[in-house]
Design an enzyme around this catalytic site. Sequence first.
Site, PDB file in Angstrom:
ATOM      1  N   GLU A 189      31.978  38.115  41.649  1.00  0.00           N
ATOM      2  CA  GLU A 189      32.534  39.403  41.233  1.00  0.00           C
ATOM      3  C   GLU A 189      31.775  39.926  40.010  1.00  0.00           C
ATOM      4  OE1 GLU A 189      36.959  41.048  39.809  1.00  0.00           O
ATOM      5  OE2 GLU A 189      36.497  38.896  39.805  1.00  0.00           O
ATOM      6  N   CYS A 224      38.535  38.789  44.177  1.00  0.00           N
ATOM      7  CA  CYS A 224      39.322  37.972  43.259  1.00  0.00           C
ATOM      8  C   CYS A 224      40.829  38.110  43.441  1.00  0.00           C
ATOM      9  CB  CYS A 224      38.918  38.283  41.818  1.00  0.00           C
ATOM     10  SG  CYS A 224      39.456  36.996  40.652  1.00  0.00           S
ATOM     11  N   LYS A 229      37.760  46.880  44.692  1.00  0.00           N
ATOM     12  CA  LYS A 229      38.845  45.917  44.509  1.00  0.00           C
ATOM     13  C   LYS A 229      40.193  46.620  44.639  1.00  0.00           C
ATOM     14  CE  LYS A 229      40.159  42.187  41.300  1.00  0.00           C
ATOM     15  NZ  LYS A 229      39.732  41.465  40.067  1.00  0.00           N
TER      16      LYS A 229
END
Length: 690
Positions: free
Chosen positions: A54, A179, A123
């Site tokens: 990430e 994540c 994200k």
Amino acid sequence: MSDSFFNLYSHGFARVAVGVPECRVADPAFNAQQTIALARQAAQQGAALVAFPELGLSAYTCEDLFHQRALLDACESALAEIVAASAQLAPALVVGMPLRVEHQLFNCAVVVAGGRIHGVVPKSYLPNYWEFYEARQFSAADCAAAGSVSLAGQTVPFGAGLLFEVENIPFFRFHVEICEDVWVPVPPSSFAALAGATVLVNLSASNIVVGKSGYRHQLVAQQSARCLAAYLYTSAGKGESSTDLAWDGQALIYENGELLGESERFADSSHLLVADVDLERLSRERMHQTTFGQSVRRHREEVARFEVVRLRVGVPEGQPLPLVRKVERFPYVPADARRRDARCREVYNIQVQALVQRLSSSGIAKVVIGVSGGLDSTHALLVCAKAMDRLGLPRTNILAYTMPGFATSERTLRQARRLMELVGCSASEIDIRPSCLAMLKDLGHPYAEGKPVYDVTFENVQAGERTNHLFRLANFQHAIVIGTGDLSELALGWCTYGVGDHMSHYNVNASVPKTLISHLVRWVAETGQVADGGEGVLLDILDTEISPELVPGNSSSGPEQKTESVIGPYELQDFHLYYTLRFGFTPSKVAFLALAAWGDRERGEWPEGPHVPRHEYTLAEIKRVLGIFVDRFFRTSQFKRSCIPNAPKVGSGGSLSPRGDWRAPSDGESAVWMRDLARIPDGPDSAQAG
């Protein structure tokens, strides 16, 4: 000889990788070079996909530097370098970076392959608790209004609902989340899997604190298992800021809950984790587990939101590419001693509990069992003994009979007697030769006239007489006959129709393969579950060559009949059975897996490495034994399996009960499997396989 057979991509596999590059905070040019270097390593190893951490181009710990134009411009320049490098690289790359889109900043994963950007995934969930405050710098995916973005001179799809389908690798469709997305109650990848993604990719940074590594394992394992998917997880490593946090660079690859690989943590340099995922296996699991399709129907609105982006990657062709994945030689028996002990304990208790229930519900307190001094009847007798203990009944309620015939050896007869004494059952001995002679005489068989004719009728008369005695004894004693035949024998049809290894009132072994039964007997011996001195009896039985002992021999050194010389080694046949029954793989794929597990190293055939036990088989031997299995399993033996007695299923490897896992026509053909078998080469030379 075709090299395609020896290439993992020909058998539904794909090689994937997770890269953890060393990074520098706010130095995108350096980070890009580290990323490209790992991508080249992955390409050299034949990978089709490589995932990186990430925000890997900027580093995760830039904090408010993320709002500096110079850094954001440098990240886009670094991405352009990666895109240019990818034109000469085979795999698709997934890299993390901050990206400006219509006056907002997003934490993104960018999919690159073949010199092009194929899509950008922002994200979805931004953590803003404890040490995290991403919402200070970034917007979440659902804040975006745009469905595309201009980047590196291209206009590419943008959004959390992108799926990437690799057109030239069957079953390969991947999804990317970032994540925190997997830490929420319903991760985006759950819906992506329902929309067809077989590979789920997570670009993570994920600082390390005590206990977090284990929790990552739990998250990734469970998500891959629930989604019936492969899951690639990467986190940030050396170079991230340690102002307030530390980083361990943990990379994980799971497949349907099974760990395929984990990288070294706290490494001092860039590192790469490579694994081979079985995409066909995942597809078949979804097809078999019909509730997966029901979930697709229930969540059809979420599934419909996904957009499929198609791309191609470079796949190594025209060269051998063996598996880096470890293939267990004994799929029914764990190699790890602790897991093997737990497996044996569980199977043993399942068998005992099932027999206890059958006796309790029927109101019958006695069992009749034939004891040959061989492996299967030994284990069945041990199960009966434990069942009587659980029921609070005396072991003398086990009416055990050994019934020597024309070919019974002194060794097995002695072992049967010692075993019955060890167990403490009611032990009896019946010589079946007089009744067999009477039957042979009634049939007009030449043996009744003194001629040494040892045909199938001669053998089956003995087997039938034993079974006839057992059933009549059970009638007389108000008992039930306990069957001893195992899963391997049922698969190969290595049992006589209507006799003891096929027919009984209840069979405790019917879903237990031969290789597992041998470990169960050894486990009983080694865990002290028999009386003092009993371990030696059981170990002697384990060392006895498997034989039906129905044809008299001319040698005192061993039996005339050797089962494995006819039907092949059980260790190989159980391997073939597992992958045929459990996953429905073609013979050519089963042979490829068997070669990975059992290959002959001296001939240059796989496998290499530390996991190779003492036995090896050449590909030619594997093909020959697999041919026996295929024809017997699909063509000649189903009519026996269609009427087997009740028996408990013990494992996820499957059973052959017509009321459970396996329902097939008794008059089916094996032609399609035999044709696929013919595609298997006889074996590589050392140059090709090296």
